[in-house]
Motif scaffolding. Structure first.
Motif, PDB file in Angstrom:
ATOM      1  N   CYS A   1      -4.799   4.001   1.715  1.00 38.38           N
ATOM      2  CA  CYS A   1      -4.113   3.779   0.655  1.00 38.38           C
ATOM      3  C   CYS A   1      -4.503   4.595  -0.549  1.00 38.38           C
ATOM      4  O   CYS A   1      -5.762   4.767  -1.167  1.00 38.38           O
TER       5      CYS A   1
ATOM      6  N   CYS B   1       1.000  -1.258   0.116  1.00 44.50           N
ATOM      7  CA  CYS B   1       0.150   0.050   0.106  1.00 44.50           C
ATOM      8  C   CYS B   1       0.897   1.266   0.091  1.00 44.50           C
ATOM      9  O   CYS B   1       1.975   1.175   0.471  1.00 44.50           O
TER      10      CYS B   1
ATOM     11  N   HIS C   1      -2.449   3.848  -3.666  1.00 41.84           N
ATOM     12  CA  HIS C   1      -1.880   2.937  -4.526  1.00 41.84           C
ATOM     13  C   HIS C   1      -2.970   2.846  -5.738  1.00 41.84           C
ATOM     14  O   HIS C   1      -3.921   2.104  -5.549  1.00 41.84           O
TER      15      HIS C   1
HETATM   16 ZN   LIG Z   1      -3.626  -0.567  -0.663  1.00 36.75          ZN
END
Ligand SMILES: [Zn+2]
Length: 146
Positions: free
Chosen positions: A64, A25, A66
């Motif tokens: 997160c 992450c 990402h």
């Molecule tokens: Zn993540």
């Protein structure tokens, strides 16, 4: 480019094809909604507006950012995502905020649609008179009163 309204009709599996959950992450701060443009670019979709399509976390980490941990999801998928992230349900949130009795009452009200709207604001005599004037004579008469 795919219209997001069409893209969201794909199966969840199709919408999660791009994910790379073997990668760690990335927490950049800010909300996942800030990733909308980036996700739209990566998946070659248009950017959703309104509250029908959400940025969901496949990694179940709400912090997160990402892009390959994110996917376009439906409201129910987003809700499930929040619960999996350790969030609480709308019901639990209402109970926590108002207490059980009030929460029950709020829930009850949803089923009661007998047209008693605006009940909480009693009308003044002046207001009632204006409404009556409007009903009988239309706007001209009311304009003279005011
Ligand atoms: Zn993540």
């Amino acid at each position: 480019m795919i219209d997001i309204e069409e893209y969201i009709l794909l199966s969840k599996e199709e919408r999660q094809k791009h994910l790379r959950l073997d990668e760690a992450c990335i927490e950049r701060g800010g909300q996942s909604m800030y990733c909308k443009g980036l996700l739209a670019h990566i998946l070659d979709t248009t950017i959703p507006s309104g509250k029908k399509i959400y940025v969901c976390h496949a990694c179940h980490n709400a912090k997160c950012s990402h892009p390959y941990h994110l996917y376009w999801g439906t409201p129910s998928e987003n809700r499930q995502d929040e619960i999996d992230n350790g969030g609480i349900t709308i019901w639990e949130r209402t109970v926590a905020k108002h207490g059980l009795e009030v929460a029950k009452d709020k829930n009850k009200r949803n089923g009661n649609t007998n047209g008693s709207g605006n009940k909480g604001n009693p009308k003044s005599e002046e207001h009632k008179r204006k409404i009556a004037a409007n009903r009988k004579g239309g706007r001209k008469k009311n304009a003279l009163v005011a």
